[in-house]
Enzyme design. Structure first.
Site, short mmCIF file in Angstrom:
data_model
loop_
_atom_site.label_atom_id
_atom_site.label_comp_id
_atom_site.label_asym_id
_atom_site.label_seq_id
_atom_site.Cartn_x
_atom_site.Cartn_y
_atom_site.Cartn_z
N HIS A 51 40.27 40.57 41.85
CA HIS A 51 41.28 40.93 40.87
C HIS A 51 41.86 42.29 41.26
O HIS A 51 41.14 43.16 41.77
CB HIS A 51 40.69 40.98 39.46
CG HIS A 51 40.69 39.65 38.78
ND1 HIS A 51 39.86 39.36 37.71
CD2 HIS A 51 41.41 38.53 39.01
CE1 HIS A 51 40.08 38.10 37.32
NE2 HIS A 51 41.01 37.59 38.09
N ASP A 53 42.70 45.07 39.90
CA ASP A 53 42.18 46.36 39.45
C ASP A 53 40.91 46.79 40.18
O ASP A 53 40.41 47.89 39.96
CB ASP A 53 41.96 46.36 37.94
CG ASP A 53 41.04 45.25 37.46
OD1 ASP A 53 41.12 44.13 38.01
OD2 ASP A 53 40.23 45.49 36.54
N HIS A 54 40.39 45.94 41.07
CA HIS A 54 39.19 46.30 41.82
C HIS A 54 39.44 46.43 43.32
O HIS A 54 38.55 46.85 44.06
CB HIS A 54 38.08 45.27 41.57
CG HIS A 54 37.57 45.31 40.17
ND1 HIS A 54 36.40 45.93 39.80
CD2 HIS A 54 38.11 44.83 39.02
CE1 HIS A 54 36.22 45.83 38.50
NE2 HIS A 54 37.25 45.16 38.00
N HIS A 127 32.77 35.26 36.10
CA HIS A 127 34.03 35.81 35.63
C HIS A 127 35.10 34.73 35.76
O HIS A 127 34.79 33.58 36.06
CB HIS A 127 34.35 37.07 36.45
CG HIS A 127 35.47 37.88 35.90
ND1 HIS A 127 35.63 38.14 34.56
CD2 HIS A 127 36.51 38.53 36.52
CE1 HIS A 127 36.70 38.89 34.37
NE2 HIS A 127 37.25 39.13 35.54
N ASP A 198 32.64 42.97 35.36
CA ASP A 198 33.49 41.78 35.23
C ASP A 198 32.67 40.49 35.21
O ASP A 198 32.70 39.69 36.14
CB ASP A 198 34.55 41.74 36.33
CG ASP A 198 35.62 42.78 36.11
OD1 ASP A 198 36.79 42.40 35.91
OD2 ASP A 198 35.28 43.98 36.11
N HIS A 256 34.05 50.43 33.14
CA HIS A 256 35.02 49.36 32.97
C HIS A 256 35.31 49.07 31.49
O HIS A 256 35.01 48.00 30.97
CB HIS A 256 34.52 48.09 33.67
CG HIS A 256 35.62 47.14 34.02
ND1 HIS A 256 36.12 46.23 33.12
CD2 HIS A 256 36.32 46.93 35.17
CE1 HIS A 256 37.08 45.51 33.69
NE2 HIS A 256 37.22 45.92 34.94
#
Length: 295
Positions: A51, A53-54, A127, A198, A256
């Site tokens: 994803h 954002d990582h 996830h 996550d 997070h």
């Protein structure tokens, strides 16, 4: 999402001269520069999932390392599509990379990276896309050497001391065989660090992080949003506390957080986690933790 006062997820571990990066969210290199850390010494990067954002900070880290005289390879580990992301970024951005980049995708649980006295292991999370957690575990260290006892047994100070400390038996001038266990204390346990983000709550996570000295664990929502957490396959802070408690960890740092919470609004998450596991702290950008060796 990144906020003006909060970057995206990334954890840097410094151990015996090695640097390991867990995830590389947008803005990671900003923090590295502010901390004046030698990013060229980052040995390996461990991606939890792909994803944005990582992983959006990863291209910047790779290009940053090309600005220094780096010759050592950079290892990147992550679930399927990690290699595709790295390769497409290099191609589209026409990256100048002057050192080896070795990408290894995590296809099953187990050890993914190791050194002489430690290893890093991946385990499955759950996830909205394939996601893994990681533990860094040190091997047990030898017990303390007792030079006085060695000399009492007739071992002279010098090279024979070193042999005993490295697990070899030695023979004294009188013919006595001295074993390492005769002069070494009991073995000392190594340290363990775990990184979990996550994922929806899984009881199996507690087994994976069992005995960690420090657990970084997502605490995205307060319990009032448990339904949203379940729908988005994330955890509440109290569920993170359950993992820390059941895993018998030493300390947990929440990471997070949902962008619905400003930094001033994180206290409910902390209270809910501490209600289950009191030794919980809220992590924040550039926060520093030290894990001392165990006696």
């Amino acid at each position: 999402m990144p906020l003006p006062y909060r970057h995206l997820t990334s954890v840097l571990v410094r151990r015996e001269g090695d640097l390991f990066l867990f995830d590389s969210g947008e803005g990671t290199q900003v923090s590295l520069r502010r901390l004046n850390l030698k990013w060229k010494k980052i040995n390996a990067i461990f991606i939890s999932h792909t994803h944005a954002d990582h992983v959006t900070g990863l291209p910047g880290i790779m290009m940053l390392s090309s600005q220094v005289d780096r010759t050592e390879p950079l290892y990147i580990y992550g679930p399927p599509k990690t290699a595709e992301y790295v390769e497409s970024s290099r191609k589209v951005l026409d990256m100048y990379i002057n050192y080896p980049v070795i990408v290894k995708e995590v296809l099953e649980p187990g050890i993914v990276h190791s050194g002489e006295d430690f290893y890093i292991r991946a385990f499955p999370l759950k996830h909205t896309k394939t996601c893994v957690g990681y533990t860094l575990e040190e091997l047990d260290r030898p017990g303390e050497f007792n030079p006085k006892k060695a000399m009492e047994l007739g071992v002279p100070c010098g090279p024979l001391f070193s042999k005993l400390q490295h697990g070899e038996c030695v023979t004294t001038e009188s013919g006595l065989v001295v074993r390492p266990e005769d002069v070494m204390g009991t073995r000392r346990p190594g340290r363990k660090l775990s990184y979990v983000t996550d994922t929806q709550y899984l009881p199996s996570i507690a087994k994976e992080v069992q005995g960690s000295d420090l657990l970084f664990c997502e605490g995205m929502f307060a319990e009032e949003f448990a339904d949203q957490a379940a729908e988005k396959k994330h955890m509440t802070a109290s569920q993170a506390g359950t993992i820390a408690r059941d895993g018998n960890v030493d300390q947990m740092a929440l990471i997070h957080y949902s962008p619905r919470y400003t930094d001033k609004e994180l206290e409910p998450l902390l209270r809910e986690a501490q209600g289950v596991f009191p030794r919980t702290v809220l992590s924040h950008d550039r926060m520093h933790f030290e894990i001392p060796n165990k006696d």
